[in-house]
Design an enzyme around this catalytic site. Sequence first.
Site, mmCIF file in Angstrom:
data_model
loop_
_atom_site.group_PDB
_atom_site.id
_atom_site.type_symbol
_atom_site.label_atom_id
_atom_site.label_comp_id
_atom_site.label_asym_id
_atom_site.label_seq_id
_atom_site.Cartn_x
_atom_site.Cartn_y
_atom_site.Cartn_z
ATOM 1 N N ASP A 1 0.823 -1.222 0.000
ATOM 2 C CA ASP A 1 0.000 0.000 0.000
ATOM 3 C C ASP A 1 0.853 1.267 0.000
ATOM 4 O O ASP A 1 0.495 2.252 -0.644
ATOM 5 C CB ASP A 1 -0.901 0.039 1.247
HETATM 6 P P1 NAP Z 1 0.911 -3.968 3.104
HETATM 7 O O1 NAP Z 1 0.256 -3.012 2.192
HETATM 8 O O2 NAP Z 1 0.090 -4.608 4.151
HETATM 9 O O3 NAP Z 1 1.582 -5.094 2.185
HETATM 10 C C1 NAP Z 1 2.371 -6.092 2.705
HETATM 11 C C2 NAP Z 1 2.814 -6.993 1.550
HETATM 12 O O4 NAP Z 1 3.829 -7.833 2.082
HETATM 13 C C3 NAP Z 1 1.732 -7.880 1.012
HETATM 14 O O5 NAP Z 1 1.320 -7.448 -0.264
HETATM 15 C C4 NAP Z 1 2.336 -9.299 0.980
HETATM 16 O O6 NAP Z 1 2.252 -9.823 -0.341
HETATM 17 C C5 NAP Z 1 3.801 -9.053 1.378
HETATM 18 N N1 NAP Z 1 4.311 -10.077 2.288
HETATM 19 C C6 NAP Z 1 3.702 -10.610 3.364
HETATM 20 N N2 NAP Z 1 4.491 -11.522 3.938
HETATM 21 C C7 NAP Z 1 5.638 -11.555 3.227
HETATM 22 C C8 NAP Z 1 6.839 -12.298 3.329
HETATM 23 N N3 NAP Z 1 7.036 -13.210 4.289
HETATM 24 N N4 NAP Z 1 7.817 -12.058 2.419
HETATM 25 C C9 NAP Z 1 7.627 -11.165 1.420
HETATM 26 N N5 NAP Z 1 6.515 -10.439 1.284
HETATM 27 C C10 NAP Z 1 5.526 -10.627 2.177
HETATM 28 O O7 NAP Z 1 2.147 -3.298 3.840
HETATM 29 P P2 NAP Z 1 2.661 -1.793 3.834
HETATM 30 O O8 NAP Z 1 2.993 -1.385 2.434
HETATM 31 O O9 NAP Z 1 3.723 -1.758 4.874
HETATM 32 O O10 NAP Z 1 1.402 -0.932 4.253
HETATM 33 C C11 NAP Z 1 0.930 -0.852 5.586
HETATM 34 C C12 NAP Z 1 -0.592 -0.804 5.625
HETATM 35 O O11 NAP Z 1 -1.048 -0.749 6.987
HETATM 36 C C13 NAP Z 1 -1.148 0.425 4.933
HETATM 37 O O12 NAP Z 1 -2.393 0.121 4.353
HETATM 38 C C14 NAP Z 1 -1.325 1.380 6.077
HETATM 39 O O13 NAP Z 1 -2.272 2.413 5.812
HETATM 40 C C15 NAP Z 1 -1.827 0.431 7.143
HETATM 41 N N6 NAP Z 1 -1.659 1.102 8.439
HETATM 42 C C16 NAP Z 1 -0.470 1.094 9.045
HETATM 43 C C17 NAP Z 1 -0.301 1.840 10.208
HETATM 44 C C18 NAP Z 1 1.006 1.942 10.897
HETATM 45 O O14 NAP Z 1 1.038 2.590 11.927
HETATM 46 N N7 NAP Z 1 2.073 1.359 10.383
HETATM 47 C C19 NAP Z 1 -1.353 2.553 10.745
HETATM 48 C C20 NAP Z 1 -2.565 2.522 10.084
HETATM 49 C C21 NAP Z 1 -2.695 1.792 8.940
HETATM 50 P P3 NAP Z 1 2.309 -11.409 -0.566
HETATM 51 O O15 NAP Z 1 1.182 -11.978 0.219
HETATM 52 O O16 NAP Z 1 2.170 -11.589 -2.034
HETATM 53 O O17 NAP Z 1 3.632 -11.878 -0.059
#
Ligand code: NAP
Length: 457
Positions: A384
């Site tokens: 994301d």
């Molecule tokens: P993400 O959008 O959740 O994507 C994570 C990706 O990691 C997935 O597409 C997955 O694809 C891949 N993955 C999972 N396990 C894996 C592994 N073992 N090896 C390789 N790849 C792996 O993560 P992000 O880009 O960090 O985004 C964070 C999300 O959380 C956002 O939507 C954000 O708004 C939300 N959020 C975060 C917070 C915060 O405080 N950090 C707060 C509010 C909201 P595969 O399944 O194909 O591997």
Amino acid sequence: MSHGELFLQGTYLIASILFVMGLRSLSHPDTARRGMIMAAAGMAAAVIGTLFHPDIHNYLYIAIGLILGSAIGIPMAMVPMTAMPQRTALSHAFGALAASMVGIAEYVIHGSSLGTVKLGALGLEVMLGSLTVTGSLIAASKLQELMRGTPIQFKGQQIVNLCLFLTMVTFFVLWLVNPDKAVFFYTMAGCAFVFGVLLVIPIGSADMPVVMSLLNSYAGLSSAATGFVLSNNVLIIAGTLDGFSGFILSILMCKAMNRSITNVLFGGFGAVTAADSAAAGSMREVTLDDVAVQLAYANQVVFVPGYGMATAQAQHAVRELGNLLEERGVSVKYGIHPVAGRMPGHMNVLLAEANVPYSSLYEMDQINPELPATDVAVVIGANDVVNPDARDNPKSPIAGMPIIEVDRAKSVVVLKRGKGKGFSGLENPLFFKPVTGMLYGDAKASLTNLTQAVQRV
Ligand code: NAP
């Protein structure tokens, strides 16, 4: 003031100072660990001081509570980093339950003799505490996937929520006017328990961290109200710090996602799919050796970690690859999105654990201008936070959320296991762009293999 009272207030003062200093230190990764130690020491001081409270005549229940609390708390602290958000939600639920129970007990013991001001604080304590208990339990269940993570919505939901909220407030006021009518008090508490559930079920898992920090804020304010009822200074100070820091954190997270708090609470994010997304076509798979050559001969490489790095526990593997590239004269930087992972500072904590120097970590606004001059941007389990739809597609549910613009780099390599979506459940057009190569596999294994492959180049 007796010696006992002096000791009690002294420990509370020390605890309060340690809480403030601890919170201050948490604002930078360099000092964050020290901040946590200070806050924990503050809590220990507050507990020790309270043990000498003159009103305590029997230590048996306290001993049972301490043993039970430690028996539950120690294993809870051992959960993996990736489960930390749901663990934190459970802690909020317990804290709020304690505040509500103290409030109810105080009302049962003292009744209307507490006076209107203290009763008002007590009512707020029980109301905020009760809705935080059920809200946090729902948040934990969603994050642990014990229940559906996507928004649970029904027709007229917001009207129902509003009616319930108004009923709860009405019974609160009715009870304040007739404090002897316990039925008003318990109806208010019952409404608050149900309201907590209804408040959180329409919110998708991706927004849960924001909701949790908001619930954290409620739990803090509930504790501050407990402090007023019990005339306990350290509870007032700690509760207020907790309440306001939680609220500020919620706002900062919303800002990082370019969303308003009302949109998070009532928007049902995650229930919709993106219209007009450029996520179509085929993805280009690249081989390990291709990527190794690109990395080995690059001038600048930027690693962009996300939630997948955390699940794979790949932070040490990325540091080893980074070190190797630096030894070869490549400039290596790490681009950190403020909401990458599942909680604020998630990536900073993991990379710090792997001894990546802070000077190599670049915030989103610092790294974005560097990307056009970057030879390879390596996306490690992020999705994301690098989704160009947020920038390019006004119809996307994440439109306007600032992203790390890896697609502006000369080449992008995405490390992920397969075609899994990010937490928002949206497709990512980055993966279909000609500039992007997909290296499938667990991030830790891919990085370890890449390190070996670069050594062979
Ligand atoms: P993400 O959008 O959740 O994507 C994570 C990706 O990691 C997935 O597409 C997955 O694809 C891949 N993955 C999972 N396990 C894996 C592994 N073992 N090896 C390789 N790849 C792996 O993560 P992000 O880009 O960090 O985004 C964070 C999300 O959380 C956002 O939507 C954000 O708004 C939300 N959020 C975060 C917070 C915060 O405080 N950090 C707060 C509010 C909201 P595969 O399944 O194909 O591997």
